[in-house]
Scaffold this motif. Structure first.
Motif, PDB file in Angstrom:
ATOM      1  N   GLY A   3       0.794  -1.217   0.000  1.00  0.00           N
ATOM      2  CA  GLY A   3       0.000   0.000   0.000  1.00  0.00           C
ATOM      3  C   GLY A   3       0.825   1.264   0.000  1.00  0.00           C
ATOM      4  N   LYS A   4       2.111   1.141   0.290  1.00  0.00           N
ATOM      5  CA  LYS A   4       3.026   2.297   0.314  1.00  0.00           C
ATOM      6  C   LYS A   4       4.180   2.078  -0.668  1.00  0.00           C
ATOM      7  N   ASP A   5       4.980   1.054  -0.424  1.00  0.00           N
ATOM      8  CA  ASP A   5       6.063   0.755  -1.357  1.00  0.00           C
ATOM      9  C   ASP A   5       5.509   0.210  -2.681  1.00  0.00           C
ATOM     10  N   ILE A   6       4.439  -0.544  -2.582  1.00  0.00           N
ATOM     11  CA  ILE A   6       3.753  -1.067  -3.771  1.00  0.00           C
ATOM     12  C   ILE A   6       2.260  -0.737  -3.637  1.00  0.00           C
ATOM     13  N   ILE A   7       1.725  -0.006  -4.602  1.00  0.00           N
ATOM     14  CA  ILE A   7       0.300   0.318  -4.628  1.00  0.00           C
ATOM     15  C   ILE A   7      -0.475  -0.958  -4.966  1.00  0.00           C
ATOM     16  N   ILE A   8      -1.579  -1.200  -4.239  1.00  0.00           N
ATOM     17  CA  ILE A   8      -2.332  -2.448  -4.430  1.00  0.00           C
ATOM     18  C   ILE A   8      -3.780  -2.157  -4.811  1.00  0.00           C
ATOM     19  N   ILE A   9      -4.198  -2.780  -5.907  1.00  0.00           N
ATOM     20  CA  ILE A   9      -5.592  -2.745  -6.367  1.00  0.00           C
ATOM     21  C   ILE A   9      -6.092  -4.182  -6.376  1.00  0.00           C
ATOM     22  N   THR A  10      -7.260  -4.419  -5.788  1.00  0.00           N
ATOM     23  CA  THR A  10      -7.783  -5.786  -5.677  1.00  0.00           C
ATOM     24  C   THR A  10      -9.279  -5.810  -5.939  1.00  0.00           C
ATOM     25  N   ILE A  11      -9.793  -6.993  -6.240  1.00  0.00           N
ATOM     26  CA  ILE A  11     -11.218  -7.145  -6.561  1.00  0.00           C
ATOM     27  C   ILE A  11     -11.851  -8.224  -5.687  1.00  0.00           C
ATOM     28  N   ASP A  12     -12.998  -7.943  -5.166  1.00  0.00           N
ATOM     29  CA  ASP A  12     -13.945  -8.807  -4.440  1.00  0.00           C
ATOM     30  C   ASP A  12     -14.625  -8.028  -3.315  1.00  0.00           C
ATOM     31  N   GLY A  13     -13.835  -7.526  -2.362  1.00  0.00           N
ATOM     32  CA  GLY A  13     -14.430  -6.760  -1.266  1.00  0.00           C
ATOM     33  C   GLY A  13     -14.716  -7.565  -0.022  1.00  0.00           C
ATOM     34  N   GLU A  14     -13.895  -8.601   0.248  1.00  0.00           N
ATOM     35  CA  GLU A  14     -14.044  -9.369   1.477  1.00  0.00           C
ATOM     36  C   GLU A  14     -13.729  -8.487   2.688  1.00  0.00           C
ATOM     37  N   GLN A  15     -14.238  -8.868   3.838  1.00  0.00           N
ATOM     38  CA  GLN A  15     -14.005  -8.073   5.050  1.00  0.00           C
ATOM     39  C   GLN A  15     -12.515  -7.925   5.360  1.00  0.00           C
ATOM     40  N   LYS A  16     -11.741  -8.986   5.178  1.00  0.00           N
ATOM     41  CA  LYS A  16     -10.315  -8.919   5.478  1.00  0.00           C
ATOM     42  C   LYS A  16      -9.607  -7.886   4.603  1.00  0.00           C
ATOM     43  N   ILE A  17     -10.044  -7.749   3.367  1.00  0.00           N
ATOM     44  CA  ILE A  17      -9.381  -6.791   2.488  1.00  0.00           C
ATOM     45  C   ILE A  17      -9.847  -5.376   2.801  1.00  0.00           C
ATOM     46  N   ILE A  18     -11.102  -5.220   3.240  1.00  0.00           N
ATOM     47  CA  ILE A  18     -11.571  -3.898   3.675  1.00  0.00           C
ATOM     48  C   ILE A  18     -10.786  -3.461   4.912  1.00  0.00           C
ATOM     49  N   ASP A  19     -10.517  -4.411   5.803  1.00  0.00           N
ATOM     50  CA  ASP A  19      -9.690  -4.110   6.977  1.00  0.00           C
ATOM     51  C   ASP A  19      -8.294  -3.674   6.548  1.00  0.00           C
ATOM     52  N   ALA A  20      -7.745  -4.360   5.542  1.00  0.00           N
ATOM     53  CA  ALA A  20      -6.421  -3.994   5.030  1.00  0.00           C
ATOM     54  C   ALA A  20      -6.440  -2.612   4.383  1.00  0.00           C
ATOM     55  N   LEU A  21      -7.539  -2.268   3.718  1.00  0.00           N
ATOM     56  CA  LEU A  21      -7.695  -0.934   3.140  1.00  0.00           C
ATOM     57  C   LEU A  21      -7.676   0.131   4.238  1.00  0.00           C
ATOM     58  N   LYS A  22      -8.391  -0.144   5.320  1.00  0.00           N
ATOM     59  CA  LYS A  22      -8.436   0.795   6.437  1.00  0.00           C
ATOM     60  C   LYS A  22      -7.065   0.936   7.107  1.00  0.00           C
ATOM     61  N   GLN A  23      -6.259  -0.122   7.050  1.00  0.00           N
ATOM     62  CA  GLN A  23      -4.909  -0.094   7.639  1.00  0.00           C
ATOM     63  C   GLN A  23      -3.873   0.520   6.699  1.00  0.00           C
ATOM     64  N   GLY A  24      -4.283   0.883   5.493  1.00  0.00           N
ATOM     65  CA  GLY A  24      -3.360   1.478   4.529  1.00  0.00           C
ATOM     66  C   GLY A  24      -2.532   0.473   3.761  1.00  0.00           C
ATOM     67  N   LYS A  25      -2.865  -0.819   3.870  1.00  0.00           N
ATOM     68  CA  LYS A  25      -2.106  -1.853   3.167  1.00  0.00           C
ATOM     69  C   LYS A  25      -2.631  -2.099   1.753  1.00  0.00           C
ATOM     70  N   VAL A  26      -3.818  -1.586   1.461  1.00  0.00           N
ATOM     71  CA  VAL A  26      -4.440  -1.693   0.142  1.00  0.00           C
ATOM     72  C   VAL A  26      -4.917  -0.301  -0.235  1.00  0.00           C
ATOM     73  N   ASN A  27      -4.876   0.009  -1.508  1.00  0.00           N
ATOM     74  CA  ASN A  27      -5.217   1.354  -1.963  1.00  0.00           C
ATOM     75  C   ASN A  27      -6.576   1.454  -2.650  1.00  0.00           C
ATOM     76  N   CYS A  28      -7.004   0.359  -3.273  1.00  0.00           N
ATOM     77  CA  CYS A  28      -8.290   0.374  -3.979  1.00  0.00           C
ATOM     78  C   CYS A  28      -8.901  -1.021  -3.962  1.00  0.00           C
ATOM     79  N   VAL A  29     -10.188  -1.083  -3.643  1.00  0.00           N
ATOM     80  CA  VAL A  29     -10.929  -2.348  -3.636  1.00  0.00           C
ATOM     81  C   VAL A  29     -12.128  -2.196  -4.564  1.00  0.00           C
TER      82      VAL A  29
END
Length: 332
Positions: free
Chosen positions: A257-283
């Motif tokens: 999410g910082k060194d490597i920008i991350i875009i992902t597809i589905d929207g599972e709760q775990k990935i939303i949590d990762a988005l909130k933590q700044g580990k993912v940039n777009c879901v």
């Protein structure tokens, strides 16, 4: 004719409890079959699911099971474990049991003509769910219900254009591809590349298949990080692979999410949590809760009503720029 076939189906069901029905559990089948003998209007659906490879898939299966149960329908369910041969065998079993309709989430797009022609000859309608097929025979299925994968890929590309607006440097992109030959992977890749080709500095340096699986996503990302030293973006076709890739990054000290920008597809709760933590940039959301829509369309179809050829569900986009506190719990 359908009444005669229905009585044949009841006999098949009674004789076949030790066969296919064991795949979804035969406990309590006797009482349900007794009720079916009393009520010829009981609808039986055959559901050939891809597998159980992710939280998304489990939620998708549960949604269909719950919707069928709520309508008093009997669901014959098979987990194909990512194998097309298992789905073809299941469909032939559904035809033998004379189910009222077949639900199919095809592993890959091609290779369905023979078995779906058998369903057509048996006068059993087929509804595709989540994944599509490629065929020159449009009457092999009646409807597709799911997401617009091509649009999902385009939304991912649009986020990337906005994220790097004004950048002149070369942007190196890694693509974690879904199952080769599957409609989600094909559509998500095609839509993404159609958008980013407008920016000559966007360059996909590596595209590898992780079969939509967490373990393969991690394994492949490890190999990619060993091979490529300058990665700016990870575009992943589903959250399970993304979560595996995040683990691989963190193990070597890379900040997702910082060194490597991350875009992902589905929207599972775990990935939303990762988005909130700044580990993912777009879901990009891909809604798994298709059960109510599928069951409603099946009811209309069995009543002889015309139904749409394609029903796309609405998907949302969540980004690092949004008020993430407003995202409701996903439930999967």
């Amino acid at each position: 004719m359908r009444k005669i076939l229905h009585m044949q189906r009841i006999i098949f069901l009674m004789l076949g409890c030790g066969g296919l029905l064991m795949l979804s559990g035969c406990q309590g089948e006797n009482s349900r079959l007794d009720q079916q003998l009393k009520d010829e209007r009981t609808v039986v659906l055959g559901f050939a699911q891809v597998g159980a490879e992710s939280s998304w898939r489990l939620s998708n299966t549960q949604s269909i099971k719950e919707a069928a149960s709520a309508e008093g329908m009997q669901l014959m369910y098979i987990n194909a474990e990512q194998k097309q041969d298992n789905q073809i065998k299941a469909i032939r079993s559904f035809i033998a049991y004379q189910v009222d309709a077949i639900l199919l989430s095809p592993v890959i797009e091609t290779g369905w003509e023979n078995v779906l022609n058998e369903a057509k000859l048996a006068d059993i309608p087929v509804i595709l769910t989540d994944r599509e097929i490629k065929t020159e025979q449009p009457d092999l299925y009646r409807c597709f219900v799911g997401s617009d994968f091509h649009k999902e890929g385009k939304m991912a590309g649009e986020f990337l254009k906005k994220k790097f607006k004004g950048y002149k440097e070369e942007i190196n992109i890694v693509e974690l591809y879904g199952t080769i030959g599957s409609s989600p992977a094909e559509g998500r890749s095609r839509g993404f590349k159609e958008v980013i080709k407008e920016n000559p500095n966007f360059r996909v340096i590596c595209s590898r298949s992780g079969d939509f699986m967490h373990s393969k996503g991690k394994e492949i990302m490890k190999d990619i990080l060993d091979e490529y030293q300058d990665i700016d973006v990870l575009y992943s076709h589903n959250d399970s692979m993304t979560l595996g890739a995040i683990e691989a990054m963190e193990e070597v000290g890379i900040r997702p999410g910082k060194d490597i920008i991350i875009i992902t597809i589905d929207g599972e709760q775990k990935i939303i949590d990762a988005l909130k933590q700044g580990k993912v940039n777009c879901v990009i959301e891909c809604n798994p809760k298709l059960g109510d829509t599928i069951v409603d369309l099946t009811k209309r179809l069995l009543k002889g009503e015309n139904i749409p050829r394609t029903v796309f569900v609405e998907d949302m986009v969540f980004t690092e720029w949004d008020d993430l506190s407003l995202i409701a719990p996903r439930g999967y």
